[in-house]
Design a protein around this motif. Sequence first.
Motif, PDB file in Angstrom:
ATOM      1  N   ALA A 141       0.868  -1.555   0.173  1.00 14.72           N
ATOM      2  CA  ALA A 141      -0.256   0.308   0.068  1.00 14.72           C
ATOM      3  C   ALA A 141       0.667   1.373   0.046  1.00 14.72           C
ATOM      4  O   ALA A 141       0.447   2.145  -0.840  1.00 14.72           O
ATOM      5  N   TYR A 157      -6.124  -1.616  -5.157  1.00 17.22           N
ATOM      6  CA  TYR A 157      -5.860  -2.382  -4.049  1.00 17.22           C
ATOM      7  C   TYR A 157      -5.811  -3.952  -3.579  1.00 17.22           C
ATOM      8  O   TYR A 157      -7.615  -3.596  -4.272  1.00 17.22           O
ATOM      9  N   GLY A 158      -5.511  -4.531  -3.284  1.00 16.32           N
ATOM     10  CA  GLY A 158      -7.048  -6.109  -3.165  1.00 16.32           C
ATOM     11  C   GLY A 158      -5.539  -7.235  -2.945  1.00 16.32           C
ATOM     12  O   GLY A 158      -4.575  -6.576  -1.756  1.00 16.32           O
ATOM     13  N   ALA A 159      -5.557  -8.461  -2.966  1.00 19.88           N
ATOM     14  CA  ALA A 159      -5.514  -9.173  -2.719  1.00 19.88           C
ATOM     15  C   ALA A 159      -4.754 -10.102  -3.614  1.00 19.88           C
ATOM     16  O   ALA A 159      -5.520 -10.836  -4.436  1.00 19.88           O
ATOM     17  N   SER A 162      -3.609 -14.769  -1.619  1.00 18.90           N
ATOM     18  CA  SER A 162      -3.996 -14.222  -0.388  1.00 18.90           C
ATOM     19  C   SER A 162      -3.003 -13.152   0.241  1.00 18.90           C
ATOM     20  O   SER A 162      -3.104 -13.385   1.367  1.00 18.90           O
ATOM     21  N   MET A 163      -2.384 -12.644  -0.450  1.00 19.30           N
ATOM     22  CA  MET A 163      -0.971 -12.133  -0.106  1.00 19.30           C
ATOM     23  C   MET A 163      -1.817 -10.680  -0.715  1.00 19.30           C
ATOM     24  O   MET A 163      -2.136 -10.562  -1.472  1.00 19.30           O
ATOM     25  N   ASP A 164      -1.218  -9.426   0.132  1.00 22.73           N
ATOM     26  CA  ASP A 164      -1.703  -8.093  -0.231  1.00 22.73           C
ATOM     27  C   ASP A 164      -1.074  -7.038  -0.833  1.00 22.73           C
ATOM     28  O   ASP A 164       0.381  -7.757  -1.382  1.00 22.73           O
ATOM     29  N   SER A 165      -2.078  -6.492  -2.237  1.00 21.96           N
ATOM     30  CA  SER A 165      -1.437  -6.008  -3.488  1.00 21.96           C
ATOM     31  C   SER A 165      -1.616  -4.908  -3.263  1.00 21.96           C
ATOM     32  O   SER A 165      -2.216  -3.866  -2.971  1.00 21.96           O
ATOM     33  N   ALA A 166      -0.590  -4.241  -4.224  1.00 23.60           N
ATOM     34  CA  ALA A 166      -0.789  -2.554  -5.251  1.00 23.60           C
ATOM     35  C   ALA A 166      -0.468  -2.942  -6.364  1.00 23.60           C
ATOM     36  O   ALA A 166       0.568  -2.783  -6.724  1.00 23.60           O
ATOM     37  N   GLU A 180       2.804  -8.568  -1.666  1.00 24.99           N
ATOM     38  CA  GLU A 180       4.172  -8.584  -0.382  1.00 24.99           C
ATOM     39  C   GLU A 180       4.188 -10.396  -0.130  1.00 24.99           C
ATOM     40  O   GLU A 180       3.424 -11.449  -0.802  1.00 24.99           O
ATOM     41  N   CYS A 256       2.688  -2.706  12.048  1.00 20.77           N
ATOM     42  CA  CYS A 256       2.553  -3.279   9.876  1.00 20.77           C
ATOM     43  C   CYS A 256       4.437  -3.541  10.830  1.00 20.77           C
ATOM     44  O   CYS A 256       4.809  -3.296  11.376  1.00 20.77           O
TER      45      CYS A 256
END
Length: 301
Positions: A141, A157-159, A162-166, A180, A256
């Motif tokens: 992010a 932004y999303g997943a 299963s990992m956060d992403s941009a 991530e 974080c």
Amino acid sequence: MSFVTTLTTQVPDKEQAGIFYGEGLGLSADPGSTAAQRGGVAVTWFNIGRQQFHISKGPEAQRTPLPVKLVLPNHAALVQRLELVASHLEGTQFAFEQTEGSVMVTDPFGQQFEVLAPSDDDTISRGIKDIVLPCAPGTAAAIGAFYKKFYMARVAYGAQDSMDSASVLFGPSSSLTFVEDDEYKTAEAAIGDFEGWHIAFYMANFSSVYDKVCDAGINLLDHKYNDKAPTLEDALKWSQFRMVDILAVDDSPEGCPTSYKSGDVLYSFGHEARSLYHPRYMRSLYNKGTNVYDDHGPNLI
């Protein structure tokens, strides 16, 4: 930000690269450029729709850490071409596997690609669709926030897995996605995977972005190319400038998993930022098998 126009990498063997990109992937070595324009006879530009791979000869291979997503039509023909070149690339890292909906390909030097078929949602029938990059947990992010603040880019932004992403969106057909990855415990670990490759892209708000990059102290001047731009006048003359570092625009939020301060470097790779007045903007590119010099819409030949 308009679209990613080139991905530039280095390889130790130009002959093997020509076999892979030209015969295996079926791309055209750009007939509309000269060695002087490309930077010498050791550089070849391969057209893929309206985009290009710029491949130069160097001592070490440069690779992205995750597969680059490409769009190419007719996967049956693609697999036939890859089978044909396999014997010429024995002893290298070349490999391919056809899966449901894609073909996973590794070039002779270890660069990986996920080749997708054109879909109804795509505005291109061939091209570089997405460059996926792993980053430290808790930084996707923040990396997206950098592109929004400095480039006024659209970021989704999303997943992903299963990992956060941009995902930084370059027009309707290409993107740059940061995912991530728990393997990278710090931003420094992710930065350490950068091998020297770079992308080029076009943007409308050129002068204001240049000023922000200079104010942040990340205008790259120590590089091998002629287009050094210490002033806006220089950047306008070249219609481009370069940068590498992606900075945090705020301190990390409480909790974080990766701690950082505003101004810290979160990621590094080469950016060649071009204005819409660049002489190669929207230049027609020949793609063999299409009988056209552009790829403005679906062409599934």
